[in-house]
Motif scaffolding. Structure first.
Motif, PDB file in Angstrom:
ATOM      1  N   ILE A  37      69.741  75.034  42.858  1.00 25.91           N
ATOM      2  CA  ILE A  37      69.469  76.403  43.303  1.00 25.91           C
ATOM      3  C   ILE A  37      68.319  76.382  44.301  1.00 25.91           C
ATOM      4  O   ILE A  37      67.212  75.948  43.971  1.00 25.91           O
ATOM      5  N   GLN A  38      68.599  76.880  45.509  1.00 29.93           N
ATOM      6  CA  GLN A  38      67.565  77.000  46.535  1.00 29.93           C
ATOM      7  C   GLN A  38      67.324  78.477  46.805  1.00 29.93           C
ATOM      8  O   GLN A  38      68.243  79.227  47.117  1.00 29.93           O
ATOM      9  N   THR A  39      66.090  78.908  46.648  1.00 24.06           N
ATOM     10  CA  THR A  39      65.740  80.284  46.987  1.00 24.06           C
ATOM     11  C   THR A  39      64.836  80.293  48.217  1.00 24.06           C
ATOM     12  O   THR A  39      64.301  79.258  48.615  1.00 24.06           O
ATOM     13  N   GLY A  40      64.674  81.473  48.820  1.00 24.17           N
ATOM     14  CA  GLY A  40      63.741  81.625  49.938  1.00 24.17           C
ATOM     15  C   GLY A  40      64.237  81.155  51.278  1.00 24.17           C
ATOM     16  O   GLY A  40      63.440  80.837  52.164  1.00 24.17           O
ATOM     17  N   ILE A  41      65.553  81.133  51.502  1.00 26.47           N
ATOM     18  CA  ILE A  41      66.073  80.597  52.765  1.00 26.47           C
ATOM     19  C   ILE A  41      65.873  81.555  53.938  1.00 26.47           C
ATOM     20  O   ILE A  41      66.143  81.193  55.082  1.00 26.47           O
ATOM     21  N   GLU A  42      65.385  82.773  53.683  1.00 23.56           N
ATOM     22  CA  GLU A  42      65.095  83.686  54.787  1.00 23.56           C
ATOM     23  C   GLU A  42      63.914  83.191  55.618  1.00 23.56           C
ATOM     24  O   GLU A  42      63.785  83.539  56.791  1.00 23.56           O
ATOM     25  N   SER A  43      63.073  82.374  55.025  1.00 28.87           N
ATOM     26  CA  SER A  43      61.869  81.931  55.735  1.00 28.87           C
ATOM     27  C   SER A  43      61.671  80.420  55.690  1.00 28.87           C
ATOM     28  O   SER A  43      60.657  79.921  56.168  1.00 28.87           O
ATOM     29  N   ILE A  71      68.458  84.236  49.367  1.00 29.30           N
ATOM     30  CA  ILE A  71      67.613  84.627  50.494  1.00 29.30           C
ATOM     31  C   ILE A  71      66.134  84.711  50.129  1.00 29.30           C
ATOM     32  O   ILE A  71      65.283  84.153  50.816  1.00 29.30           O
ATOM     33  N   LYS A  72      65.811  85.420  49.070  1.00 26.68           N
ATOM     34  CA  LYS A  72      64.420  85.731  48.760  1.00 26.68           C
ATOM     35  C   LYS A  72      63.712  84.591  48.016  1.00 26.68           C
ATOM     36  O   LYS A  72      64.311  83.927  47.172  1.00 26.68           O
ATOM     37  N   PRO A  73      62.405  84.389  48.293  1.00 24.60           N
ATOM     38  CA  PRO A  73      61.628  83.349  47.606  1.00 24.60           C
ATOM     39  C   PRO A  73      61.141  83.837  46.243  1.00 24.60           C
ATOM     40  O   PRO A  73      59.942  84.022  46.000  1.00 24.60           O
ATOM     41  N   LEU A  74      62.102  84.052  45.345  1.00 21.60           N
ATOM     42  CA  LEU A  74      61.833  84.572  44.013  1.00 21.60           C
ATOM     43  C   LEU A  74      62.527  83.697  42.984  1.00 21.60           C
ATOM     44  O   LEU A  74      63.250  82.765  43.345  1.00 21.60           O
ATOM     45  N   SER A  75      62.343  84.010  41.724  1.00 16.53           N
ATOM     46  CA  SER A  75      63.122  83.310  40.709  1.00 16.53           C
ATOM     47  C   SER A  75      64.596  83.599  40.967  1.00 16.53           C
ATOM     48  O   SER A  75      64.947  84.660  41.507  1.00 16.53           O
ATOM     49  N   PRO A  76      65.491  82.690  40.604  1.00 14.93           N
ATOM     50  CA  PRO A  76      66.920  82.955  40.819  1.00 14.93           C
ATOM     51  C   PRO A  76      67.378  84.282  40.222  1.00 14.93           C
ATOM     52  O   PRO A  76      68.182  84.996  40.830  1.00 14.93           O
ATOM     53  N   LEU A  77      66.866  84.638  39.035  1.00 13.04           N
ATOM     54  CA  LEU A  77      67.250  85.904  38.414  1.00 13.04           C
ATOM     55  C   LEU A  77      66.915  87.086  39.317  1.00 13.04           C
ATOM     56  O   LEU A  77      67.741  87.984  39.524  1.00 13.04           O
ATOM     57  N   GLU A  78      65.713  87.097  39.889  1.00 11.51           N
ATOM     58  CA  GLU A  78      65.308  88.183  40.777  1.00 11.51           C
ATOM     59  C   GLU A  78      66.008  88.099  42.127  1.00 11.51           C
ATOM     60  O   GLU A  78      66.431  89.110  42.690  1.00 11.51           O
ATOM     61  N   GLU A 108      66.209  68.438  41.611  1.00 10.75           N
ATOM     62  CA  GLU A 108      64.981  69.235  41.656  1.00 10.75           C
ATOM     63  C   GLU A 108      65.273  70.657  41.189  1.00 10.75           C
ATOM     64  O   GLU A 108      66.091  71.363  41.776  1.00 10.75           O
ATOM     65  N   GLY A 109      64.597  71.058  40.137  1.00  9.24           N
ATOM     66  CA  GLY A 109      64.782  72.401  39.617  1.00  9.24           C
ATOM     67  C   GLY A 109      64.095  73.443  40.471  1.00  9.24           C
ATOM     68  O   GLY A 109      63.261  73.148  41.327  1.00  9.24           O
ATOM     69  N   ALA A 110      64.450  74.706  40.221  1.00 10.94           N
ATOM     70  CA  ALA A 110      63.814  75.835  40.905  1.00 10.94           C
ATOM     71  C   ALA A 110      62.666  76.325  40.036  1.00 10.94           C
ATOM     72  O   ALA A 110      62.871  76.964  39.010  1.00 10.94           O
ATOM     73  N   GLY A 111      61.440  75.995  40.435  1.00  6.57           N
ATOM     74  CA  GLY A 111      60.282  76.420  39.664  1.00  6.57           C
ATOM     75  C   GLY A 111      60.080  75.598  38.411  1.00  6.57           C
ATOM     76  O   GLY A 111      60.498  74.448  38.312  1.00  6.57           O
ATOM     77  N   GLY A 112      59.431  76.235  37.410  1.00  4.27           N
ATOM     78  CA  GLY A 112      59.090  75.521  36.190  1.00  4.27           C
ATOM     79  C   GLY A 112      60.111  75.676  35.087  1.00  4.27           C
ATOM     80  O   GLY A 112      61.211  76.204  35.287  1.00  4.27           O
ATOM     81  N   VAL A 113      59.752  75.242  33.897  1.00  5.65           N
ATOM     82  CA  VAL A 113      60.718  75.131  32.801  1.00  5.65           C
ATOM     83  C   VAL A 113      61.174  76.475  32.251  1.00  5.65           C
ATOM     84  O   VAL A 113      62.238  76.582  31.644  1.00  5.65           O
ATOM     85  N   CYS A 114      60.370  77.530  32.442  1.00  6.77           N
ATOM     86  CA  CYS A 114      60.729  78.844  31.903  1.00  6.77           C
ATOM     87  C   CYS A 114      61.178  79.822  32.984  1.00  6.77           C
ATOM     88  O   CYS A 114      61.210  81.034  32.748  1.00  6.77           O
ATOM     89  N   VAL A 115      61.509  79.331  34.158  1.00  2.00           N
ATOM     90  CA  VAL A 115      62.002  80.226  35.205  1.00  2.00           C
ATOM     91  C   VAL A 115      63.400  80.715  34.825  1.00  2.00           C
ATOM     92  O   VAL A 115      64.292  79.906  34.551  1.00  2.00           O
ATOM     93  N   PRO A 116      63.630  82.045  34.810  1.00  2.00           N
ATOM     94  CA  PRO A 116      64.958  82.569  34.477  1.00  2.00           C
ATOM     95  C   PRO A 116      65.932  82.390  35.639  1.00  2.00           C
ATOM     96  O   PRO A 116      65.604  82.712  36.778  1.00  2.00           O
ATOM     97  N   ILE A 117      67.129  81.894  35.334  1.00  2.00           N
ATOM     98  CA  ILE A 117      68.072  81.591  36.411  1.00  2.00           C
ATOM     99  C   ILE A 117      69.391  82.334  36.291  1.00  2.00           C
ATOM    100  O   ILE A 117      70.180  82.341  37.243  1.00  2.00           O
ATOM    101  N   THR A 118      69.667  82.955  35.147  1.00  2.47           N
ATOM    102  CA  THR A 118      70.921  83.699  34.996  1.00  2.47           C
ATOM    103  C   THR A 118      70.640  85.096  34.461  1.00  2.47           C
ATOM    104  O   THR A 118      69.562  85.369  33.911  1.00  2.47           O
TER     105      THR A 118
END
Length: 227
Positions: A37-43, A71-78, A108-118
């Motif tokens: 999961i890659q976030t933040g591709i707008e920038s 698009i947004k540089p946020l957790s996948p859930l957001e 490579e994961g997105a963020g840390g171990v408790c980042v919400p992804i679904t």
């Protein structure tokens, strides 16, 4: 378990150098690379682009495309909320890339171990468990932590959470990134944290190449873990 190992890279927080350390391991251990999961591709062009186009040394990695790019540089859930078309990430969407079997694979994961992804509020640890149980290859988790002030709390919390939520056989160790700090390393080890390596500050490509050439071998690290 048979085949080339898979190493899932997570971090204790933002800006601890997770992508940089993943890159050092990719080139030092000669691995393939995948960021599910890659976030933040707008920038940002994204970590997969960086991994391919800014190599360390002459060896060339194969980087598999993310399953989701948001698009947004946020957790996948957001970040799902800001997509033009409806996106609903599910754990079953993720499969270890076909064609990655010939070499070790860095994930490579997105963020840390408790980042919400679904939308079911499943976390990075749930993704780790899903991937580990869906492959016959040896599967390990490496935590990237800053080496300096404040790392004890973040690292011990992350380590404790992983120990309680994934099988111990999958938890390989921690890599400390930054200026060497013998006191922090000693305390972490006293609490049972395995230190895989210490990565110094790398100010240029020459220093990065030197670090990759002096990493402990993947075979030695995984052999120690199995013993």
């Amino acid at each position: 378990m048979t085949g080339q190992p898979i190493i899932f890279i997570t971090g204790t927080g933002t800006d601890v150098g997770k992508t940089f350390v993943a890159k050092l391991l990719v080139y030092g251990w000669k691995c393939n690379y995948w960021k599910p999961i890659q976030t933040g591709i707008e920038s940002d062009c994204g970590d997969t682009f960086t991994m391919i186009n800014y190599p360390i040394g002459k060896w060339v990695t194969e980087a598999f495309q993310p399953t989701y790019q948001l698009i947004k540089p946020l957790s996948p859930l957001e970040a799902m909320e800001y997509e033009q078309e409806s996106v609903d990430i599910k754990l079953e969407d993720f499969k270890v890339p076909h064609g990655s079997e010939q070499l070790p694979l860095i994930i490579e994961g997105a963020g840390g171990v408790c980042v919400p992804i679904t939308k079911k509020l499943e976390l990075t640890t749930d993704l780790i468990t899903h991937l580990a149980t869906s492959t016959q290859r040896p599967f390990y988790v490496v935590v990237v932590a800053d080496s300096g002030l404040g790392t004890l709390n973040h690292t011990l919390l992350t380590w404790d959470y992983l120990e309680r939520n994934i099988p111990k056989k999958n938890l390989l160790g921690c890599i400390l990134n930054g200026k060497k700090n013998g006191r922090n390393r000693k305390i972490l080890e006293q609490f049972g944290v395995t230190i895989v390596a210490e990565i110094p500050v790398c100010k240029n490509d020459e220093m990065s190449l030197d670090v990759t050439n002096n990493l402990p071998s993947l075979e030695s690290v995984t052999n120690i873990h199995r013993s």
